[in-house]
Write a protein that holds these residues in place. Structure first.
Motif, short mmCIF file in Angstrom:
data_model
loop_
_atom_site.label_atom_id
_atom_site.label_comp_id
_atom_site.label_asym_id
_atom_site.label_seq_id
_atom_site.Cartn_x
_atom_site.Cartn_y
_atom_site.Cartn_z
N ASP A 1 0.82 -1.22 0.00
CA ASP A 1 0.00 0.00 0.00
C ASP A 1 0.85 1.26 0.00
OD1 ASP A 1 -2.15 -1.59 -0.06
OD2 ASP A 1 -2.96 -1.02 1.92
N GLU B 1 0.30 12.79 4.92
CA GLU B 1 -0.45 12.40 3.73
C GLU B 1 -0.35 10.89 3.50
OE1 GLU B 1 -0.04 16.48 1.00
OE2 GLU B 1 1.54 14.96 0.98
N SER C 1 -2.50 9.01 6.16
CA SER C 1 -3.95 9.02 5.94
C SER C 1 -4.29 8.24 4.67
CB SER C 1 -4.51 10.46 5.91
OG SER C 1 -4.05 11.12 4.76
N GLY C 2 -3.39 8.26 3.66
CA GLY C 2 -3.59 7.47 2.45
C GLY C 2 -3.63 5.99 2.77
N ALA D 1 -4.28 4.58 5.69
CA ALA D 1 -5.47 4.26 6.49
C ALA D 1 -6.68 4.13 5.58
CB ALA D 1 -5.70 5.36 7.54
N TYR D 2 -6.77 4.99 4.56
CA TYR D 2 -7.92 4.94 3.67
C TYR D 2 -7.91 3.66 2.84
CZ TYR D 2 -11.60 6.30 0.53
OH TYR D 2 -12.77 6.33 -0.17
N LEU D 3 -6.75 3.29 2.33
CA LEU D 3 -6.66 2.08 1.50
C LEU D 3 -7.05 0.85 2.31
CD1 LEU D 3 -3.55 2.22 -0.87
CD2 LEU D 3 -5.88 3.02 -1.22
N GLY E 1 -9.16 0.69 4.61
CA GLY E 1 -10.54 0.75 5.11
C GLY E 1 -11.58 0.14 4.19
N ARG F 1 -9.54 -2.61 -1.94
CA ARG F 1 -8.31 -1.90 -2.24
C ARG F 1 -8.41 -1.14 -3.57
NH1 ARG F 1 -3.31 -4.41 -3.49
NH2 ARG F 1 -1.53 -3.22 -2.72
N ARG G 1 -10.72 1.84 -3.30
CA ARG G 1 -10.12 2.84 -2.42
C ARG G 1 -8.97 3.58 -3.12
NH1 ARG G 1 -11.99 3.84 3.10
NH2 ARG G 1 -14.05 2.94 2.89
N ASP H 1 -10.40 6.03 -5.43
CA ASP H 1 -10.88 7.20 -4.68
C ASP H 1 -9.74 8.15 -4.36
OD1 ASP H 1 -13.33 6.08 -4.78
OD2 ASP H 1 -13.43 5.52 -2.64
N LEU H 2 -8.64 7.57 -3.94
CA LEU H 2 -7.50 8.41 -3.55
C LEU H 2 -7.01 9.21 -4.76
CD1 LEU H 2 -5.36 9.37 -1.58
CD2 LEU H 2 -4.02 7.32 -2.09
#
Lengths: 445, 724
Positions: free
Chosen positions: B670, B690, B693-694, B696-698, B700, B703, B706, B709-710
């Motif tokens: 990731d 950055e 938080s990137g 953490a988002y992946l 969540g 994959r 997400r 989205d990023l």
């Protein structure tokens, strides 16, 4: 800031009580000064024309301009006091209180019309410290007199320039056109005071007395002409109209509204049945002189037109203006002719060195005189279109030319304030004179 | 044709106390100052309420004749001057649509009154026409805002006499929120720290006064920064004087992104960014090498082919499809070969023949009329707008209406006729009947150079054939001594790298629009000439400067500076740059109709391709005029909505063959995915926060979704939309 009305009213009331407010004397000049640049004949804003009592009484698109006896219910007052929006004069300063009060007082007193029914035009002759521009010259039909338009007056000279016979002072500051009746008894002058009023004056030539004067519109009138049979007078106006009067009574016969810009010159047909008018809209319009009904356009639109003159015995006209080229047209243009068809064009004369301001056709039909902003008069052979003479001697542009009844002389005058007489057979200058009595320089020559 | 000037026709004895008044010297300035001749009033093309004057009184003789001859001289009354319409109207003695212009008790009234009383003389051109104006002071430096200074304007007449005309002069500030002019008192007040130029006009003569309002804040200490070349020296000299501390160099990643976008229209690839960051070569040299590398890329030629295609209006609307491709290839080859600028401009101007065989001749197919060609040529190659002078003398420049037609006469012999093939046209030199005529009086206008250029042989007085006209023009235009050719080009190129010209707008150069740093513009011009009109050399010099490489971050001394290039300014990506950046970041291949696969937005032949789509929404020029202003760079609501809701970005990030899909399938961790997405979109590494938080988002959710989205979020950030 405007004063509160309740406070202002008692303050002004005593001085108003002294004299009955007059429309003609008091209200009309206020409207003229404050409102007439928009609310005037020809393009009146909101359809309201304030320049005459009858026009004001007719009201505009928003309704009646006044309710007699009830000033504060009257639209005029409401708009002036910002009770109705937008406050008038639009975009300008509010009227001074005394002016508003005069209008209120007049309406409250019944909004009566006291405009004089028949006016004549008289004033004291002017004193000249320098020569004014000469806006019109015309010979009397017997060839004895030369009428010259000076400042606020007509000066009748002996035709050979040998002396001043009489002076006819009037109210109009400028007289832009002169026309004698066929018998020479009557002289018609058209003019006015720029941006104030137009006036047609009718004079008894022998008595040097005014017979009547007709005031119309808010600007000078242009190109006055008298029908050959003496029945009608036509003038062009700055409100894009032609007004036609009965020459005997001075009553307005009708008004023509087919031009789209100022009308600067008119001429009747040979038999007085038809009328041609030309103007800044570039059009020469032919109408039925009895009714004012539109007949045809005489020309194809080119430049703005200033002057028109007619052949002495045929319905052929020469017209000219901005484009500097005089066009000779048949007055009639058959209805079925296509728009771009120009076959009624008889000929074009030579291009002038400046815009054309005046034209005349000699009574013997042989010559056409053309002059304008260039300081020369060009005389053309009317039959061939060839240039016969270029008449020199003027120091500046020429506003008016006229042939003598025997066609032997041509009088021309304009910016430089001198009248010049030419021999039409030789092209030579015969005489030049200042036609007004000069106070500082020892009077007329 | 001028038919007459009137001078004291009517003998009037002047009392000794009454000075002679003439139209030229005394009355015309009043009509101009009182606003009578202004555009909304009687100076309008059709005049106002039946009275027409020339715009701002550029043609005093026309105006004088209008007064004399329009409606038999109704506006003055020599017998009773006080009754003259031209006094009653402006004083509102009678209703005047233009309102009150001056009161009865003013000198304006008295001057006009006396002029009429003296017989309305015109005056003597050799004596009464202003030869030049002088202004005082010639330069203003205010130590702080809030100061006020009186201005003085003096007119000099041909016989050497002078008089003060401050009251009648028109004084305007080009930046009123810095230097505000009070017309009534003829003073200028400093409003805030900054620079402005005052334009002073009087009777067709112009002068400018540069105004600097200095920062009164105490404690300014000039901290010199390393200078890369002469550009920095000249910018620093001005900054130091203005008490502005420049920003230091931007970091490497931002530099690479900025310079890649500017030179090639493309983002740097993630690997290029990594390599550049890892390179330990001293900073200045490292950047210089990167610049050379970028200029050697094919994308560099694409980018500048597109720019010149804009300026030369290469479009099938005028040229047809085949013509457009031909013209585009000619431009591309000229740039790829780095043909000296003056050489290829001469080729354009002198071009003739078939539009297929000599594609440069398409230059004359976009503007088929001599006047339009002249307007285009002067705007593109001299940065000068002549169009105002077609109908009247230029209001803010010395160009006259005559010059407009004299310049057009160089092109009046260019003929266009159909060729033998479909869509082909032949540009040829006409042999006869190609005289350029003045519309006012049909007089034949002989070609004449707009300004003198030393060393260019004078034109023969007449009978120059059509071919020679263009040759003469081309030689004059591209002459080293032409004061506008090299200079306007240098200025235009500068604007592509700073978002603003040293003179701005770049294609509206005029006396009233002076350079913010004349020494800099002169030095760049001289250098460009010394290097034989080498556009690449010029660009390389500009992008190597510290000024170009400066950070967008400001300090307390340069935060308010928007004119002196003391810091970089974020610039929104152009339509084509943005479209290509989306493709590059997402790995979604560009897909335009009617062109070969993988053609980038920058490579498109003309605005016909992809019409009314994303590119037009983002302000791609339509190539219908030669104005630099055709390219729009603002950010609008429809654009923002398109980015957020439209298909362009969401489809690209979800492309099954795109970057996200490949990354996810690659099985890389990731952290590597987050880093790659930042590098691909923002051309920099993510910060620690950055990255966290990137990650953490992946973690969540699914994959692939997400990661899409990023990237979507990154592409919708300002950092992506702008070059910074």
């Amino acid at each position: 800031m405007r004063l509160p009305l309740l406070w202002a009213l008692p303050y002004f009331a005593p001085c108003l009580a002294a004299a009955e407010p007059s429309f003609y004397r008091d209200v009309r000049p206020i409207l003229q000064q404050q409102c007439a640049s928009c609310h005037r004949p020809g393009g009146a804003s909101s359809g309201l024309d304030v320049t005459t009592y009858s026009a004001l009484a007719a009201g505009g698109k928003r309704g009646a301009a006044f309710v007699a006896g009830q000033a504060d219910e009257s639209l005029t007052v409401k708009y002036l006091l910002a009770v109705a929006q937008p406050r008038m004069p639009l975009g300008g300063a509010a009227l001074p209180n005394d002016q508003v009060e005069l209008i209120r007082a007049w309406i409250n007193a019944g909004a009566k019309d006291d405009s004089p029914a028949v006016e004549t035009s008289t004033a004291k002759p002017a004193l000249y410290s320098q020569a004014p521009v000469i806006t019109a010259v015309r010979y009397s039909p017997d060839g004895q007199l030369l009428a010259v338009a000076g400042n606020g007056e007509i000066l009748l000279h002996r035709a050979d320039g040998s002396g001043l016979v009489s002076r006819l002072p009037g109210q109009a500051e400028r007289l832009l056109s002169l026309a004698f009746s066929r018998d020479g008894k009557i002289l018609v002058a058209g003019g006015g005071t720029p941006a104030r009023f137009g006036e047609v004056q009718v004079w008894d030539v022998a008595a040097a007395k005014p017979l009547r004067a007709m005031k119309l519109t808010t600007d000078t009138v242009f190109g006055a002409s008298l029908a050959p049979d003496g029945s009608r007078i036509a003038v062009g106006c700055a409100d894009n109209t032609v007004h036609v009067f009965d020459a005997k009574s001075g009553e307005e016969a009708y008004k023509i509204g087919n031009h789209e810009n100022w009308v600067l010159s008119t001429v009747f047909g040979v038999n007085s049945q038809r009328l041609v008018s030309v103007g800044r809209d570039r059009a020469a319009k032919l109408v039925d002189a009895a009714t004012g009904r539109f007949l045809e356009n005489v020309n194809l639109l080119r430049g703005e037109l200033t002057a028109v003159a007619r052949h002495p015995a045929k319905d052929i006209v020469v017209l000219g203006g901005e484009e500097r080229v005089p066009y000779v047209y048949l007055m009639d243009r058959p209805k079925n002719m296509k728009i771009a068809d120009d076959t009624t064009l008889v000929r074009k004369l030579g291009r002038q060195n400046g815009p054309i301001m005046t034209l005349d056709w000699s009574p013997d039909a042989q010559l056409i005189a053309v002059a304008g902003a260039a300081p020369e008069v060009n005389l053309y052979d009317a039959g061939t279109g060839e240039l016969r003479w270029a008449l020199k001697g003027h120091a500046a542009g020429i506003y008016s030319v006229t042939f003598s009844p025997d066609s032997k002389r041509l009088a021309a005058a304009g910016f430089d304030g001198q009248v010049r007489l030419y021999d039409t057979s030789t092209g030579q200058l015969v005489k030049a004179f200042i036609p007004v009595p000069m106070a500082a320089m020892g009077g007329a020559q | 044709m001028k038919y007459l000037l009137v001078n004291s026709l009517v003998a009037v004895s002047l009392s000794a106390a009454e000075a002679p008044v003439t139209y030229l010297k005394d009355v015309a300035p009043i009509l101009n100052k009182a606003g009578c001749t202004s555009g909304p009033c009687h100076g309008a093309a059709k005049g106002k309420n039946g009275f027409k004057l020339s715009l701002r009184g550029y043609d005093p003789q026309f105006d004088y004749e209008a007064l004399l001859y329009d409606l038999s001289g109704r506006r003055f009354n020599r017998a009773e001057p006080g009754k003259s319409l031209m006094l009653a109207k402006p004083t509102q003695e009678i209703a005047h649509g233009g309102g009150l212009r001056f009161e009865k008790n003013t000198t304006y009234y008295k001057t006009i009154f006396n002029w009429i009383a003296q017989g309305v003389p015109y005056g003597d051109v050799a004596k009464d026409k202003v030869a030049s104006i002088q202004v005082e002071p010639t330069e203003i430096a205010m130590p702080k805002p809030g100061e006020k200074l009186a201005l003085k304007v003096t007119a000099t007449y041909p016989d050497g006499t002078t008089r003060e005309v401050t009251r009648e002069a028109t004084i305007e500030s080009n930046t009123p929120d810095v230097a505000r002019v009070d017309t009534a008192s003829a003073t200028v007040a400093g409003e805030r720290v900054g620079e402005a130029t005052l334009l002073l006009r009087y009777e067709g003569k112009y002068a400018t006064i540069p105004v600097a309002v200095l920062n009164p804040k105490p404690g300014f200490v000039w901290k010199p920064l390393a200078q890369h070349n002469y550009i920095d020296q000249l910018i620093d000299a001005k900054l130091q004087k203005m008490k502005i501390q420049p920003s230091p160099l931007v970091d490497d990643a931002a530099f690479l992104r900025r310079v890649s976008l500017d030179l090639t229209g493309q983002l740097p690839a993630p690997d290029e960014v990594r390599a550049f960051l890892a390179d330990n070569t001293p900073n200045k040299l490292k950047r210089s090498k990167a610049i050379d590398k970028l200029m050697a890329k094919p994308a560099y030629v694409d980018q500048w082919t597109m720019k010149w295609g804009d300026l030369l209006q290469s479009s099938r609307k005028f040229l047809g499809e085949k013509g457009t491709y031909g013209f585009r290839e000619w431009i591309r080859e000229s740039l790829a070969a780095n043909k000296p600028y003056d050489v290829w401009v001469r080729e354009l101007i002198n071009s003739s023949g078939s539009s297929y065989e000599s594609p440069e001749a398409n230059y004359y197919r976009t503007t088929r009329d001599a006047k339009a060609t002249m307007e285009k040529t002067t705007q593109v190659f001299m940065g000068t707008r002549m169009v105002c002078a077609q109908c009247h003398d230029h209001p803010f420049e010395k160009w006259t209406q005559n010059q407009y037609f004299e310049m057009s006469a160089f092109f009046s012999g260019v003929g266009v006729r159909p060729g033998y093939e479909v869509g082909e046209e032949i540009i040829y030199n006409q042999r006869s009947d190609f005289a350029m005529k003045h519309p006012k009086d049909n007089r034949v206008m002989e070609p004449k150079y707009l300004v003198a250029a030393a060393g260019v042989p004078p034109l023969p007085p007449h009978d120059l054939d059509a071919r020679k006209r263009r040759e003469a023009f081309a030689n004059w235009l591209t002459s080293r001594e032409n004061p506008m050719f090299a200079k306007s080009t240098v200025n235009r190129m500068w604007s592509y790298f700073f978002g603003k010209g040293i003179i701005d707008p770049v294609d509206d150069i005029r006396a009233s629009n002076p350079p913010v740093n004349a020494a800099l513009l002169d030095a760049l011009t001289k250098d460009f000439l010394a290097h034989n009109f080498d556009l690449r050399y010029l660009m390389r010099t500009i992008v190597n400067s510290r000024a170009y490489q400066a950070s967008i971050a400001t300090n307390e001394w340069n935060a308010g500076d928007t004119t002196n290039f003391s810091h970089a300014t974020p610039r929104r990506l152009g339509a084509e740059q943005l479209m290509d950046a989306v493709s590059q970041a997402t790995g979604a291949r560009p897909d335009f109709p009617e062109v070969p696969e993988d053609t980038t937005a920058t490579q498109l032949p003309d605005p016909h391709v992809g019409k009314e789509g994303f590119l037009d929404l983002f302000g791609r020029p339509t190539r219908e005029t030669a104005c630099e202003c055709e390219r729009r760079t603002e950010l609008s609501l429809p654009q923002a909505l398109n980015l957020v809701n439209g298909g362009t970005i969401s489809d690209a990030v979800a492309d099954p063959k795109g970057r996200v899909a490949k990354l996810v399938l690659s099985g890389r961790p990731d952290a590597a995915i987050v880093e790659e997405l930042y590098l691909a979109s923002l051309s920099r590494l993510p910060s620690k926060a950055e990255s966290d938080s990137g990650l953490a988002y992946l973690a969540g959710g699914p994959r692939a979704g997400r990661a899409q989205d990023l990237l979507w979020a990154l592409l919708n950030s300002k950092a992506f939309l702008y070059s910074w």
